[in-house]
Design an enzyme around this catalytic site. Structure first.
Site, short mmCIF file in Angstrom:
data_model
loop_
_atom_site.label_atom_id
_atom_site.label_comp_id
_atom_site.label_asym_id
_atom_site.label_seq_id
_atom_site.Cartn_x
_atom_site.Cartn_y
_atom_site.Cartn_z
N LYS A 52 -14.85 27.14 5.37
CA LYS A 52 -14.50 26.18 6.43
C LYS A 52 -15.08 24.80 6.13
CE LYS A 52 -17.26 25.91 9.68
NZ LYS A 52 -18.51 25.14 10.03
N LYS B 95 -23.48 16.07 5.93
CA LYS B 95 -23.40 17.51 5.66
C LYS B 95 -22.28 17.82 4.68
CE LYS B 95 -24.43 21.86 5.97
NZ LYS B 95 -24.43 22.67 7.20
N THR C 247 -21.75 22.70 11.70
CA THR C 247 -21.08 21.87 10.71
C THR C 247 -19.62 21.76 11.13
OG1 THR C 247 -22.56 22.56 8.93
CG2 THR C 247 -20.45 21.61 8.28
#
Length: 290
Positions: A240, A172, A97
């Site tokens: 993150k 995502k 990701t």
């Protein structure tokens, strides 16, 4: 002829994903910073590479599953990275990701060097990886997606080509935004059940199959009640992801109050030293109130 896959990053999810490729007959070479993390794959016959350059040299496909965008950038665009080391015609699949803008840059550089790159982040955690039931969100050329589809089918069961380079990463981000508020809701629901004297396990039997049902309630809420906070997905990596989602949202002028709250709460969890716990460790913030 057996096709060769270089798999870079065999952590909590990566080792299961790589194992499924071996099950399908792909010849596997692995590289990870800590060789011990690849021990199971090596015992099964995978080859070990000492460097990224060595791992990708003769691979038909290169798959990366690492931690942060900075890792992705270094691995792909560095002096001894994938773009400069893989053979012409190779297909590059980043399943980390990461940032949509970085995915676009990698795709452009790959094409300049006679390769094809797709961004293909996943959702489903350690359970989905282990059972080959990952949702895989793909951005890139349709032809490259089609060529890589057999590999995706070995690792997941919900595979969608979302559009050009970067589209997988944008998808995502939508996924992570949904999870962020959903995790808060699951924690609050269990805390309420316990506070009111209910048996939270019985409560889960009722609410996981109704309108409130979710992957988080089905898979992570039982772990919360058991006090099992081992990572299916690390808190530090989720933070993150949420920061990337926040940065992308701001670029489009989108207000995200749910994401903002989740970032604040997970920040508190990180300050408690829980960065290497699973994301469901967020429940500890409510347990403190009891």
């Amino acid at each position: 002829m057996t096709q060769k896959v270089a798999f870079i990053g065999t952590g909590v999810m990566g080792k299961s994903m790589a194992g499924h490729l071996m099950d399908k007959g792909y010849e596997l070479t692995v590289y990870t910073r800590t060789k011990e993390k690849a021990a199971e794959l090596l015992d099964r016959g995978a080859e070990w590479a000492a460097t990224v350059k060595e791992a990708v040299a003769d691979a038909d496909y290169v798959i990366t599953m690492v931690g942060y965008p900075s890792d992705v950038e270094s691995i792909y665009l560095g002096e001894d990275g994938i773009i400069k080391s893989a053979r012409k015609g190779a297909f590059l699949i980043d399943m980390t990701t990461s940032k949509p803008s970085l995915a676009k840059e990698i795709a452009e550089e790959a094409l300049k060097n006679g390769m094809h790159a797709v961004d293909a982040p996943v959702s489903g955690g350690d359970v989905g990886a282990r059972e080959a039931r990952l949702a895989i969100m793909i951005g890139g050329e349709k032809e490259a997606y089609t060529k890589c589809l057999p590999l995706f089918e070995a690792m997941g069961n919900n595979i969608v080509h979302q559009g050009p380079a970067g589209s997988g990463q944008h998808t995502k981000m939508s996924n992570q935004i949904a999870i962020s508020s959903g995790m808060i809701a699951a924690c609050e629901a269990l805390a309420y059940a316990e506070k009111t004297g209910l048996d939270p396990e019985d409560v889960l039997k009722s609410i996981t199959t109704g309108a409130a049902g979710s992957w988080t309630l089905q898979n992570l809420a039982p772990r919360m009640l058991q006090g099992n906070f081992e990572p299916g997905f690390y808190v530090k990596h989720f933070i993150k992801d949420m920061r990337i989602a926040k940065e992308e949202s701001e670029q489009f002028g989108l207000n995200t109050p749910g994401l903002d709250l989740a970032l604040s709460l997970f920040g508190q969890l990180e300050e408690m030293g829980e960065e290497n716990s699973g994301t469901h460790a967020l429940y500890k913030l409510w347990k403190q109130q009891q």
